[in-house]
Write a protein that holds these residues in place. Structure first.
Motif, PDB file in Angstrom:
ATOM      1  N   GLU A  72      84.975  36.025 -19.864  1.00  0.00           N
ATOM      2  CA  GLU A  72      84.571  35.269 -18.557  1.00  0.00           C
ATOM      3  C   GLU A  72      83.823  34.093 -18.833  1.00  0.00           C
ATOM      4  N   TRP A 129      84.607  23.970 -21.627  1.00  0.00           N
ATOM      5  CA  TRP A 129      85.025  23.239 -20.459  1.00  0.00           C
ATOM      6  C   TRP A 129      85.021  21.661 -20.826  1.00  0.00           C
ATOM      7  N   GLY A 154      78.876  34.768 -16.541  1.00  0.00           N
ATOM      8  CA  GLY A 154      80.019  35.733 -16.694  1.00  0.00           C
ATOM      9  C   GLY A 154      79.813  36.616 -18.029  1.00  0.00           C
ATOM     10  N   SER A 183      85.643  29.327 -11.954  1.00  0.00           N
ATOM     11  CA  SER A 183      86.067  30.367 -12.906  1.00  0.00           C
ATOM     12  C   SER A 183      86.907  30.010 -14.060  1.00  0.00           C
ATOM     13  N   CYS A 184      86.781  30.466 -15.106  1.00  0.00           N
ATOM     14  CA  CYS A 184      87.539  30.770 -16.273  1.00  0.00           C
ATOM     15  C   CYS A 184      87.675  32.151 -17.004  1.00  0.00           C
ATOM     16  N   LYS A 185      88.876  32.534 -17.205  1.00  0.00           N
ATOM     17  CA  LYS A 185      89.087  33.955 -17.848  1.00  0.00           C
ATOM     18  C   LYS A 185      90.164  33.690 -18.858  1.00  0.00           C
ATOM     19  N   GLN A 230      79.061  26.829 -14.021  1.00  0.00           N
ATOM     20  CA  GLN A 230      78.260  27.021 -12.870  1.00  0.00           C
ATOM     21  C   GLN A 230      77.309  25.505 -12.931  1.00  0.00           C
ATOM     22  N   GLU A 240      80.467  27.099  -8.399  1.00  0.00           N
ATOM     23  CA  GLU A 240      80.948  27.699  -9.731  1.00  0.00           C
ATOM     24  C   GLU A 240      82.572  27.757  -9.738  1.00  0.00           C
ATOM     25  N   ASN A 274      82.807  31.119 -16.946  1.00  0.00           N
ATOM     26  CA  ASN A 274      82.674  30.132 -15.448  1.00  0.00           C
ATOM     27  C   ASN A 274      81.495  29.092 -15.603  1.00  0.00           C
TER      28      ASN A 274
END
Length: 225
Positions: free
Chosen positions: A56, A20, A50, A6-8, A60, A4, A58
């Motif tokens: 969020e 992404w 997320g 992350s991207c916030k 995965q 995973e 994210n």
């Protein structure tokens, strides 16, 4: 294995979306929480997870394995775009994250045979007759390096690795003579995920005394005849 990243995003506006992307060609994987179906024939492994209300997004990746390692490895980043197909440039991009998927050979390898008989079951060969030493391992990803070595002289005899399906092997054929009585041969495997020489040493097997009969003794992952 599940990975995973992350991207916030804070203060995302209603006319904006989060995506992404992979690689330097910016292949788009997702829009908000939806994975693009054209990205993968098997897009059941890629998910955006997320709390969207918390910004969020994210990425995965599930069921990462030997079969998917090459495909899944690469550069990833997330970016904010306008939700308008006519506007292609990103408003903001994250830094790139490089994902390297390593598949390490299992500790049961390498395994050695003499003329297709398990090394632990063979204690002698005939002088003047061709003998083939074979060594097999999980191929791993990236593919392992393998070698046969003369343990008496530390001479590398061959490093020619053959890969078939998910297995790698290296063979050495020679005709023993009386000077080979008690000869000592070592098959070694090396993988870039091994973090030190000791780890490489742990994953090796040895054959010795091929012209003698005798009991088999084991010490660690070495096999002595």
């Amino acid at each position: 294995m599940t990975i995973e990243m992350s991207c916030k995003v804070e203060n995302l506006k209603s006319d904006q979306k989060v995506s992404w992307l992979k690689g330097l060609d910016y292949t788009v994987i997702s829009d908000d929480h939806d994975v693009r179906t054209h990205y993968l024939t098997d897009n059941e492994r890629y998910f955006i997870v997320g709390d969207e209300s918390q910004g969020e997004y994210n990425l995965q990746i599930r069921m990462v394995s030997y079969q998917t390692a090459e495909f899944d490895s690469g550069l990833y980043h997330c970016a904010v775009f306008y939700d308008d197909p006519n506007i292609l440039h990103a408003i903001i991009r994250s830094a790139f994250a490089r994902l390297n998927v390593y598949v390490v050979p299992r500790v049961m390898y390498p395994q050695c045979t003499v003329d297709d008989v398990n090394a632990t079951d063979t204690s002698e060969v005939m002088e003047g007759e061709a003998v083939t030493l074979s060594c097999q391992s999980d191929a791993g990803y990236p593919t392992v390096s393998m070698s046969w070595e003369n343990g008496n002289s530390s001479t590398i005899l061959t490093e020619s690795v053959t890969v078939q399906d998910d297995k790698a092997s290296v063979e050495y054929t020679w005709i023993p003579n009386e000077n080979d009585d008690g000869a000592f041969f070592i098959c070694s495997i090396y993988h870039m995920a091994f973090d030190c020489r000791e780890e490489s040493e742990r994953n090796r097997s040895a054959l010795s005394g091929l012209l003698k009969s005798g009991d088999v003794h084991q010490h660690g992952n070495h096999q002595y005849l």
